[in-house]
Design an enzyme around this catalytic site. Structure first.
Site, PDB file in Angstrom:
ATOM      1  N   GLU A   1      42.722  36.631  44.200  1.00 19.12           N
ATOM      2  CA  GLU A   1      44.172  36.823  44.297  1.00 19.12           C
ATOM      3  C   GLU A   1      44.507  36.807  45.786  1.00 19.12           C
ATOM      4  OE1 GLU A   1      47.719  40.044  43.294  1.00 19.12           O
ATOM      5  OE2 GLU A   1      45.774  40.730  43.966  1.00 19.12           O
TER       6      GLU A   1
ATOM      7  N   ASP B   1      40.871  41.069  42.654  1.00 21.86           N
ATOM      8  CA  ASP B   1      42.157  41.688  42.976  1.00 21.86           C
ATOM      9  C   ASP B   1      42.264  41.870  44.494  1.00 21.86           C
ATOM     10  OD1 ASP B   1      44.546  43.066  41.901  1.00 21.86           O
ATOM     11  OD2 ASP B   1      43.695  44.821  42.877  1.00 21.86           O
TER      12      ASP B   1
HETATM   13  C1  GLC Z   1      47.231  43.328  42.358  1.00 24.04           C
HETATM   14  C2  GLC Z   1      47.521  43.434  40.875  1.00 24.04           C
HETATM   15  C3  GLC Z   1      48.574  44.468  40.648  1.00 24.04           C
HETATM   16  C4  GLC Z   1      48.073  45.790  41.162  1.00 24.04           C
HETATM   17  C5  GLC Z   1      47.650  45.669  42.620  1.00 24.04           C
HETATM   18  C6  GLC Z   1      46.865  46.860  43.047  1.00 24.04           C
HETATM   19  O1  GLC Z   1      48.279  42.817  43.079  1.00 24.04           O
HETATM   20  O2  GLC Z   1      47.852  42.169  40.382  1.00 24.04           O
HETATM   21  O3  GLC Z   1      48.938  44.587  39.307  1.00 24.04           O
HETATM   22  O4  GLC Z   1      49.061  46.775  41.043  1.00 24.04           O
HETATM   23  O5  GLC Z   1      46.814  44.561  42.838  1.00 24.04           O
HETATM   24  O6  GLC Z   1      45.595  46.856  42.451  1.00 24.04           O
END
Ligand code: GLC
Length: 503
Positions: free
Chosen positions: A257, A197
């Site tokens: 991500e 993440d």
């Molecule tokens: C990422 C996740 C999202 C979350 C954010 C904070 O972007 O995909 O759902 O709210 O991180 O952890």
């Protein structure tokens, strides 16, 4: 088993709260997933990615982790996780799980200890605490409002997301050590890889200076805060994690991500770095041939197999609504599955689920309260059977179903389900390689990607039917016209005349 399975994998994203509920509390859980995994296997996917199920107060639905090596009782326990993993492997599905290293929950024992220990303590040094009469800098939270919250003794702590999600201080060596153990815990348990993440976050500019223009932050975009994202030192964390992942047999996979423009995102993969980035180029591109060709070209400059094709996830508006028609969403499925490398499908995308206008008083996303922006509409639980409660749960679901949800149910066999199955079947039978060269073009409102010289993905993105290039149509997202033309909002896969695949 092929070694680098992930390079051209189709990964199916499961949002555990909304997949299937086994214990009638209205919230999906791990045994529910295990019982329904055959749906994913029958679809023909290679792997699942589970968003967080670890213990958490659920302020951001699991992205606020209070224990990185457990299972929240809402979702089950470690035995239930092991059973899920075993069932997935039995079905030939790899399992990726989410790890959230930028921040934890304010209920994490180490944050609680930091609050208790007070200013200047080693416990506070694990986070970003600072003094001041006003917030220590002008950074906004991605979810709206300031990125700082004050504690009773007067100090402030940094949270790039919700106030319940304090940021770890990655300058403190104990943070890296803590996460080394988290990685090993799950790898030892047999998970095949991690989705990281906010993998482009974690490291902040020294001294946490003011942003020149905090108003430039768009809602839900950390990337506009260049002092808290895409810092060069973040790659050192990835290198450290890669050496841990590579020490396993078979090597475990790291998918970051990376919500940055494609030109930046592609730099996150490569030898010693992340294996793959969960890229956002296609998530943010509008329904426009030129935009798609430009995005595709930029992403394709990345390490082959390192870049992913994805248009949906649990944070963005569902494609039938975002693009304005179910036909376009079906065409987008053929697009992501026809390009070289890995593709990610979000649960329900194969059913053509639209965005739901969740009634304001039922919305649960913390971003809703902070900024009036809600991601709940793409998180409404899966319809499995035609009639309410749609086979999801025996209890009312945590987000209400909209009327008519049954038309999208797996049991109703909506058009996009058959299309996705067929596309996945064909994808695995064609002589594709993640190393295939791909050339993108946009001619007026027709998007074309020619792969390895012999295969073409063509999409009519305007409001007119267009002729298809000479060749054999292998699959189309909707029927061609009686003249064999591609109707508007339709994609086709073609074997081009006169060009033979190199096998
Ligand atoms: C990422 C996740 C999202 C979350 C954010 C904070 O972007 O995909 O759902 O709210 O991180 O952890």
């Amino acid at each position: 088993m092929r070694e680098a399975w992930w390079r051209d994998a189709v990964v199916y994203q499961i949002y555990p709260r909304s997949f299937a509920d086994s214990d009638a509390d209205g919230v999906g859980d791990l045994p529910g997933i295990t019982a329904r995994l055959d749906h994913v296997a029958r679809l023909g996917a290679d792997a699942v990615w589970l968003t967080p199920f670890q213990p958490s107060p659920q302020a951001d639905h699991g992205y606020d982790v209070s224990d990185y090596t457990g299972v929240d009782p809402l979702f089950g326990d470690l035995d239930a996780f092991d059973a899920l993993l075993a069932r997935a492997h039995e079905l030939g599905l790899r399992v990726l799980i989410d790890v959230v290293p930028n921040h934890c929950s304010s209920a994490h024992p180490l944050f609680r200890a930091a609050l208790a220990a007070g200013p200047g303590s080693p416990e506070r040094a694990r986070f970003h605490f600072a003094d001041g009469d006003s917030p220590p800098n002008n950074w906004p939270s991605v979810f709206g409002g300031p990125a700082w919250t004050r504690v009773p003794d007067g100090q402030w702590y940094l949270h790039l997301y919700d106030s319940s999600q304090p940021d770890w201080n990655w300058d403190d060596p104990r943070t890296a050590e803590l996460f080394d153990d988290v990685l090993r815990f799950w790898f030892d348990r047999g998970v095949d890889g991690l989705r990281i993440d906010v993998a482009y976050g974690m490291v902040k500019a020294p001294g946490l200076p003011d942003l020149p223009d905090p108003d430039a932050m768009e809602p839900m975009r950390l990337r506009a805060n260049t002092l808290a994202s895409d810092r060069p030192e973040v790659h050192d964390i990835h290198r450290r994690w890669r050496s841990i992942a590579d020490s396993y047999d078979p090597p475990r996979v790291l998918v970051g991500e990376v919500n940055l423009p494609p030109e930046r995102a592609v730099g996150y993969t490569g030898p010693g770095l992340l294996h793959q980035v969960f890229a956002f180029g296609m998530v943010t591109a509008p329904w426009d041939a030129r935009a798609w060709a430009a995005t595709g070209t930029a992403l394709a400059t990345g390490t082959p197999g390192g870049v992913t094709w994805v248009v949906e996830n649990h944070d963005v508006v569902r494609t039938p609504s975002r693009y304005g028609s179910p036909a376009r969403a079906r065409a987008a499925i053929l697009a992501i599955l026809g390009l070289p490398g890995a593709a990610y499908l979000y649960q329900g995308q194969e059913l053509g689920l639209p965005e739901v206008d969740v009634p304001p008083d039922a919305r649960q996303d913390p971003a809703w309260a902070r900024s009036g922006f809600s991601r709940d509409g793409c998180r409404v639980p899966m319809p499995w059977t035609t009639d309410p409660p749609y086979g999801f749960s025996l209890a009312p679901p945590w987000l209400p179903f909209p009327p008519g949800w049954g038309q999208y149910a797996v049991e109703s066999d909506p058009p996009s389900l058959a299309l996705t199955r067929r596309a996945l079947e064909l994808r695995s039978s064609l002589p594709f390689s993640p190393d295939d060269e791909v050339v993108f073009s946009a001619d007026d409102d027709v998007f074309t990607a020619v792969r390895a010289g012999w295969f073409a993905l063509v999409i009519a993105m305007g409001d007119r039917a267009v002729p298809v290039p000479a060749g054999q149509v292998l699959l189309s997202s909707d029927p061609l016209t009686s003249d064999g033309w591609l109707p508007p909002d339709t994609a086709a896969w073609l074997r081009l005349s006169g060009a033979e695949p190199k096998i």
